[in-house]
Design an enzyme around this catalytic site. Structure first.
Site, PDB file in Angstrom:
ATOM      1  N   GLU A 166      -7.919 -12.905  -0.204  1.00 38.59           N
ATOM      2  CA  GLU A 166      -8.670 -13.552   0.876  1.00 38.59           C
ATOM      3  C   GLU A 166      -9.136 -14.961   0.518  1.00 38.59           C
ATOM      4  O   GLU A 166     -10.296 -15.325   0.723  1.00 38.59           O
ATOM      5  CB  GLU A 166      -9.856 -12.674   1.286  1.00 38.59           C
ATOM      6  CG  GLU A 166      -9.435 -11.297   1.749  1.00 38.59           C
ATOM      7  CD  GLU A 166     -10.614 -10.368   2.049  1.00 38.59           C
ATOM      8  OE1 GLU A 166     -11.773 -10.819   1.948  1.00 38.59           O
ATOM      9  OE2 GLU A 166     -10.367  -9.200   2.387  1.00 38.59           O
ATOM     10  N   ASN A 211      -3.092 -11.419  -1.141  1.00 43.41           N
ATOM     11  CA  ASN A 211      -3.482 -10.442  -0.120  1.00 43.41           C
ATOM     12  C   ASN A 211      -4.494 -11.064   0.848  1.00 43.41           C
ATOM     13  O   ASN A 211      -5.452 -11.698   0.418  1.00 43.41           O
ATOM     14  CB  ASN A 211      -4.113  -9.228  -0.824  1.00 43.41           C
ATOM     15  CG  ASN A 211      -4.296  -8.035   0.088  1.00 43.41           C
ATOM     16  OD1 ASN A 211      -3.377  -7.619   0.788  1.00 43.41           O
ATOM     17  ND2 ASN A 211      -5.488  -7.452   0.082  1.00 43.41           N
ATOM     18  N   HIS A 251      -5.966  -4.524   9.057  1.00 42.85           N
ATOM     19  CA  HIS A 251      -7.111  -3.868   9.691  1.00 42.85           C
ATOM     20  C   HIS A 251      -7.062  -4.241  11.179  1.00 42.85           C
ATOM     21  O   HIS A 251      -7.459  -5.341  11.571  1.00 42.85           O
ATOM     22  CB  HIS A 251      -8.424  -4.339   9.057  1.00 42.85           C
ATOM     23  CG  HIS A 251      -8.592  -3.918   7.637  1.00 42.85           C
ATOM     24  ND1 HIS A 251      -8.709  -2.589   7.265  1.00 42.85           N
ATOM     25  CD2 HIS A 251      -8.660  -4.645   6.495  1.00 42.85           C
ATOM     26  CE1 HIS A 251      -8.849  -2.516   5.946  1.00 42.85           C
ATOM     27  NE2 HIS A 251      -8.814  -3.743   5.460  1.00 42.85           N
ATOM     28  N   GLU A 281      -3.688  -2.399   3.643  1.00 41.43           N
ATOM     29  CA  GLU A 281      -4.985  -1.787   3.962  1.00 41.43           C
ATOM     30  C   GLU A 281      -5.027  -1.299   5.417  1.00 41.43           C
ATOM     31  O   GLU A 281      -6.034  -1.441   6.104  1.00 41.43           O
ATOM     32  CB  GLU A 281      -6.119  -2.794   3.714  1.00 41.43           C
ATOM     33  CG  GLU A 281      -6.137  -3.349   2.300  1.00 41.43           C
ATOM     34  CD  GLU A 281      -7.277  -4.328   2.049  1.00 41.43           C
ATOM     35  OE1 GLU A 281      -8.283  -4.292   2.809  1.00 41.43           O
ATOM     36  OE2 GLU A 281      -7.174  -5.125   1.098  1.00 41.43           O
ATOM     37  N   ASP A 283      -5.501   0.313   8.835  1.00 45.01           N
ATOM     38  CA  ASP A 283      -6.237   1.283   9.649  1.00 45.01           C
ATOM     39  C   ASP A 283      -6.405   0.672  11.035  1.00 45.01           C
ATOM     40  O   ASP A 283      -6.181  -0.525  11.228  1.00 45.01           O
ATOM     41  CB  ASP A 283      -7.593   1.689   9.044  1.00 45.01           C
ATOM     42  CG  ASP A 283      -8.486   0.524   8.654  1.00 45.01           C
ATOM     43  OD1 ASP A 283      -8.349  -0.569   9.239  1.00 45.01           O
ATOM     44  OD2 ASP A 283      -9.342   0.693   7.762  1.00 45.01           O
TER      45      ASP A 283
END
Length: 378
Positions: A166, A211, A251, A281, A283
């Site tokens: 990030e 990432n 996400h 990641e 979801d």
């Protein structure tokens, strides 16, 4: 071949129909007598040369048999949810606590799984002592010592590392898009290159990854951030920095749109750099979806299916990890709680470890993969 194709088409069609409310989800469940062994996500991914897995919490692997069994059955790739971040690993400047992360690795080795490292450099999850200790004079050494020690501890044992996490924040206003993080302020913009080069010296085998989140949708903000991430990665490759993959966190939120051509083109640009893409990641929050549990499940599963169908059509997408395996422990209940107080239903298994519609949407998407992944980013 025709029989297999027909079956795959049937499963895809019934999943779409169920997600649209035209067919009960029991129609999908009835086609899958079990979800373990050859019917697991793990087995379906391996059959297509893919890695699939989730973020895990080491304490639950040892204390909760249902949790451990589900992860053993469904995943061939694990990542620590928190146990490998600075705060977890560094109780003090001169001490390291590897026990929780080592427990995950031992579990993975015992169950024939691979493991990712997450992460070596991030602006969050720094230990309490960091702010009082780190200065412009010592920050570079703190970073390189940490990476040498941590990546060295796991050298030769991991599939990949999220080396830098990030680093882009367009709203901070820099022309290069870099986030005004402690690392940028104390070390300078070359902290990213320093981190990757140090990681490669410490571990010659792990795939080194950048990432980030918020690059999935074709909205103006995310398009701009995606362009900055691509520019960062291209610049690193141009300078010969050892970077092998980009992690797209994924996400997502049901009701906020579906990723499309922009993300697909980004993935192809990464492929042109001879690099892999990992979904790191995944979801889907349902906090914006009203209605019954069935309606919420349908919206979440449809977004999973549409998203993974888009990404898995690209050969350089080689791994898919969800951020957790069970709704029981999802971070989204704290980060994006539902206004009606109901728990989120965002992962492949519910709080009782029963497969949700997400599980079947994921499995069908894995089945749509046609080509084995290329040998990229070596």
């Amino acid at each position: 071949m025709q029989a297999k194709s027909t079956r795959r088409q049937f499963l895809q069609q019934t999943t779409v129909a169920a997600a649209a409310g035209l067919l009960p989800w029991s129609a999908i469940f009835a086609s899958a007598e079990e979800v373990d062994g050859p019917r697991s996500l793990r087995a379906h991914a391996q059959a297509r040369g893919l890695l699939v897995g989730c973020a895990v919490v080491p304490e639950k692997l040892s204390d909760e048999p249902a949790y451990a069994n589900t992860i053993a059955q469904q995943a061939n790739l694990l990542v620590a949810e928190n146990a490998m971040k600075w705060k977890a690993l560094r109780p003090s400047p001169d001490k390291y606590n590897f026990a929780p992360a080592d427990a995950i690795l031992a579990f993975a080795n015992a169950h024939g799984q691979r493991m990712r490292g997450h992460n070596l450099c991030w602006h969050e999850a720094l230990p309490d002592w960091f702010q009082a200790t780190a200065t412009r004079d010592n920050a570079r050494r703190l970073l390189t010592d940490h990476i040498r020690h941590v990546a060295g501890h796991f050298a030769g044992k991991l599939h990949s590392w999220d080396v830098v996490n990030e680093a882009i924040e367009v709203k901070d206003g820099r022309p290069d898009g870099l986030r005004k993080s402690p690392w940028l302020e104390l070390v300078g913009p070359d902290y990213i290159e320093i981190a990757f080069r140090t990681a490669r010296m410490a571990d010659s085998t792990a795939l080194l990854t950048y990432n980030d989140y918020g690059i999935e949708l074709d909205t103006p903000d995310q398009e701009e951030k995606r362009a900055k991430v691509l520019a960062l990665v291209k610049g690193l490759r141009l300078r010969g920095v050892p970077i092998h993959a980009v992690g797209v966190q994924s996400h997502l939120t049901a009701g906020e749109g579906v990723p499309g051509a922009g993300l697909r083109d980004f993935i192809r640009e990464v492929a042109a750099l001879d690099m892999q893409v990992f979904v790191t990641e995944l979801d889907v929050s349902d906090y914006k979806i009203t209605g019954s549990v069935k309606e919420r499940d349908a919206a979440v599963a449809k977004l999973y299916g549409d998203y993974l169908d888009l990404l898995l059509a690209e050969p350089n997408v080689t791994a898919v990890l969800t951020w957790g395996i069970t709704d029981k422990y999802t971070w989204l209940d704290h980060q994006h709680p539902r206004s009606d107080g109901q728990p989120q239903r965002c992962l492949p298994f519910d709080a009782e470890y029963q497969p949700t519609p997400v599980f079947f949407a994921m499995r069908n998407a894995l089945d749509s993969r046609r080509l084995a992944p290329p040998a990229l980013g070596s």
